[in-house]
Scaffold this motif. Structure first.
Motif, PDB file in Angstrom:
ATOM      1  N   LEU A  94     -22.296  70.665 -78.183  1.00 32.00           N
ATOM      2  CA  LEU A  94     -22.815  70.581 -76.820  1.00 32.00           C
ATOM      3  C   LEU A  94     -22.603  69.174 -76.250  1.00 32.00           C
ATOM      4  O   LEU A  94     -22.138  69.001 -75.112  1.00 32.00           O
ATOM      5  N   ASN A  95     -22.918  68.165 -77.063  1.00 30.93           N
ATOM      6  CA  ASN A  95     -22.727  66.764 -76.627  1.00 30.93           C
ATOM      7  C   ASN A  95     -21.265  66.485 -76.292  1.00 30.93           C
ATOM      8  O   ASN A  95     -20.957  65.817 -75.306  1.00 30.93           O
ATOM      9  N   GLU A  96     -20.371  67.029 -77.146  1.00 28.16           N
ATOM     10  CA  GLU A  96     -18.927  66.830 -76.924  1.00 28.16           C
ATOM     11  C   GLU A  96     -18.505  67.469 -75.600  1.00 28.16           C
ATOM     12  O   GLU A  96     -17.743  66.895 -74.844  1.00 28.16           O
ATOM     13  N   LYS A  97     -19.037  68.664 -75.358  1.00 28.84           N
ATOM     14  CA  LYS A  97     -18.699  69.401 -74.142  1.00 28.84           C
ATOM     15  C   LYS A  97     -19.164  68.612 -72.905  1.00 28.84           C
ATOM     16  O   LYS A  97     -18.424  68.463 -71.925  1.00 28.84           O
ATOM     17  N   GLN A  98     -20.411  68.105 -72.986  1.00 27.81           N
ATOM     18  CA  GLN A  98     -20.957  67.337 -71.861  1.00 27.81           C
ATOM     19  C   GLN A  98     -20.174  66.053 -71.643  1.00 27.81           C
ATOM     20  O   GLN A  98     -19.874  65.671 -70.504  1.00 27.81           O
ATOM     21  N   GLN A  99     -19.824  65.387 -72.762  1.00 27.96           N
ATOM     22  CA  GLN A  99     -19.074  64.127 -72.669  1.00 27.96           C
ATOM     23  C   GLN A  99     -17.695  64.375 -72.060  1.00 27.96           C
ATOM     24  O   GLN A  99     -17.218  63.593 -71.236  1.00 27.96           O
TER      25      GLN A  99
END
Length: 540
Positions: free
Chosen positions: A252-257
């Motif tokens: 999720l963090n990767e997607k947001q970043q």
């Protein structure tokens, strides 16, 4: 309890930590994750004081006892396994040794004239042993060793006669018996069978100290830890939750970043286009200047640093006949120990059999019989028409030529393959860049296992016989292998203590028990549902 405060650490040219901070608090159970070489073992060694950070500090509360288990067990011999385990508990072990020596002296007819002195000393030593809680301690030591699958005979035998894997269990038992305030466990799930693994899981759940551990077994980690610390690219990141939560959160963090990065890139492109278009016009000079200044001040977002995970796609294996392997009335013994008596089994095309049973039940023997690496005493083992077998055993890792490099090993096995496809194969199994030039004698256990796997799967067999294929694999390589095998069209017969591997890949279960051999239609998940147990040795 244990704090890493702005630590930096460099290992030759590689930066492991850069101004990183994290903490292990009382009662926390933390999983330490990160790619191979990220610095997990270095972090443990900094806690124990074997290494120091280049900058920052590792602070440990006063009087905190720490137990550290790692794969480097060291020399063990001359004592029983029980004595070796109790040795971790301090002075009581020396008293236990003297007690054992005095018991032997009392039974020695050549020392009859010294008997009064020996008996007197025995009384003193026995009183001291009781005072130190020795009898309870020995009982607990035996309980821990039994949990790790030791027989009474092995507990009392010389620890020096044990194999490396069993010595590893003795070293682990020492730490568990010690019950320190903080336990550091580096790969405790390696070398354990499924029964021991499940016992250890229960022990660690009930342990009330702080725990920091690494493990290549996601199921084991999931059931114990409530927090994850990830080491990646020099930083320490904490996630509150189990391993599955960490995986979801990281994605999720990767997607947001990535979305943040793309939005900013689009905005920058728009601004730059405006500046380029109007920079020559005097009427827009003020606007252009203000936009240039604005761009200079913007803090740029980085794209997410993705770990390089290469997927391995099986070339389709040639189709085999319907009956892949047939065992009829097989008898097999080792000395006085009977393993199989009149055993029958038919393995059909596309079946994926996982073989389960306690240590010594005959799991590896069955795989050797099917692979032709062992012969039955009586009865027949036949392999069907058009069957091309690939057999992975721990022994296969020992026969690699130590003087050949990884690439030379692949090249000599597949002389007609082009270099590009061999390098791609090496990359799938974690050998990228200069790694392919490493000589086999310098490879770790995990690297050897990956190389043997690559050799076996490049030109895929239609029948895979795998004995503990994931033993030395890290989480990422294991995941890649599971995904590849899930899409494999052939037949499988395998032994594994990894429950994620068993549940994902099996569609048949063969259970070997002292009461008899049971076959289950349906995979490991169905087996657990129908027996109510995760492993045969837990039936009680």
């Amino acid at each position: 309890m244990i704090r890493f405060e702005n630590i930096s650490k460099q290992n030759s040219h590689r930066i492991l930590f850069l101004d990183s901070s994290a903490a292990l608090n009382r009662g926390e159970k933390i999983g330490l994750v990160g790619p191979n070489g990220a610095g997990k073992t270095t972090l443990f060694r900094m806690i124990t004081g074997e290494e120091a950070p280049d900058a920052g500090q590792v602070s440990i509360e006063k009087q905190v006892s720490i137990g550290y288990f790692n794969q480097d067990v060291g020399e063990m011999s001359g004592r029983s396994a029980v004595a070796e385990v109790m040795d971790g508990a301090g002075p009581v072990s020396a008293v236990a040794e003297e007690l054992a020596a005095l018991e032997a002296a009392m039974a020695d007819p050549d020392r009859a004239d010294e008997m009064d002195t020996i008996i007197e000393r025995y009384g003193e030593v026995q009183a001291r042993f009781e005072e130190l809680g020795g009898y309870e301690l020995e009982g607990r030591a035996r309980e821990v060793l039994a949990g790790l699958s030791f027989s009474q005979e092995m507990m009392d035998g010389d620890v020096g006669t044990l194999s490396g894997g069993w010595k590893m269990r003795v070293a682990l038992a020492r730490i568990l018996l010690m019950r320190p305030d903080a336990m550091l466990l580096d790969e405790p799930s390696n070398h354990l069978d499924l029964e021991s693994l499940i016992w250890l899981e229960g022990f660690l759940k009930g342990y009330d100290g702080a725990l920091l551990m690494t493990s290549h077994d996601r199921e084991f980690m999931n059931r114990i830890v409530t927090k994850i610390i990830e080491i990646d690219g020099g930083t320490l990141t904490s996630y509150s939750g189990d391993y599955e939560f960490y995986e979801r959160q990281r994605a999720l963090n990767e997607k947001q970043q990535q979305a943040q990065f793309e939005r900013q890139q689009a905005m920058l492109a728009k601004e730059i286009k405006f500046i380029e278009r109007f920079k020559a016009r005097a009427s827009h000079a003020a606007q252009v200047q203000s936009r240039v200044k604005k761009l200079d001040k913007i803090e740029r977002f980085e794209p997410p640093r993705r770990r390089q995970l290469v997927a391995f796609d099986f070339p389709p294996a040639p189709r085999s006949g319907e009956d892949v392997a047939v065992l009829r009335n097989v008898h097999k013994s080792y000395g006085s120990r009977s393993i199989y008596q009149g055993f029958d089994l038919t393995i059909r095309r596309k079946e994926r059999w996982c073989v389960m049973g306690v240590n010594g039940a005959g799991k590896s023997t069955l795989l050797k019989l099917v692979a032709g690496a062992a012969e039955p005493d009586t009865g027949t083992v036949s392999v069907g028409g058009s069957v091309r077998m690939g057999y992975f055993s721990q022994h296969a890792m020992e026969v690699l030529d130590g003087e050949s490099t990884v690439f030379e090993t692949l090249d000599s096995t597949f002389p007609t393959a082009n270099q590009g496809s061999l390098r791609a194969l090496a990359g799938c199994f974690g050998f990228s860049g200069d790694d392919v030039e490493k000589k086999c004698r310098f490879l770790s256990g995990g690297e050897k296992a990956r190389l043997v796997m690559a050799l076996m799967l490049f030109n895929p067999p239609n029948f895979l016989v795998l004995d503990e294929p994931t033993n030395h694999l890290d989480l990422d390589t294991k995941e890649m292998l599971i995904k590849a095998l899930a899409n494999y069209e052939g037949t499988m017969l395998f032994v594994s203590h990894d429950r994620h591997f068993l549940a994902t890949l099996s569609n048949r279960v063969l259970e070997l028990t002292p009461e008899g051999i049971h076959q289950y239609a349906g995979g490991y998940t169905e087996y657990v549902e129908s027996t109510g147990q995760e492993a045969p040795g837990l039936h009680s």
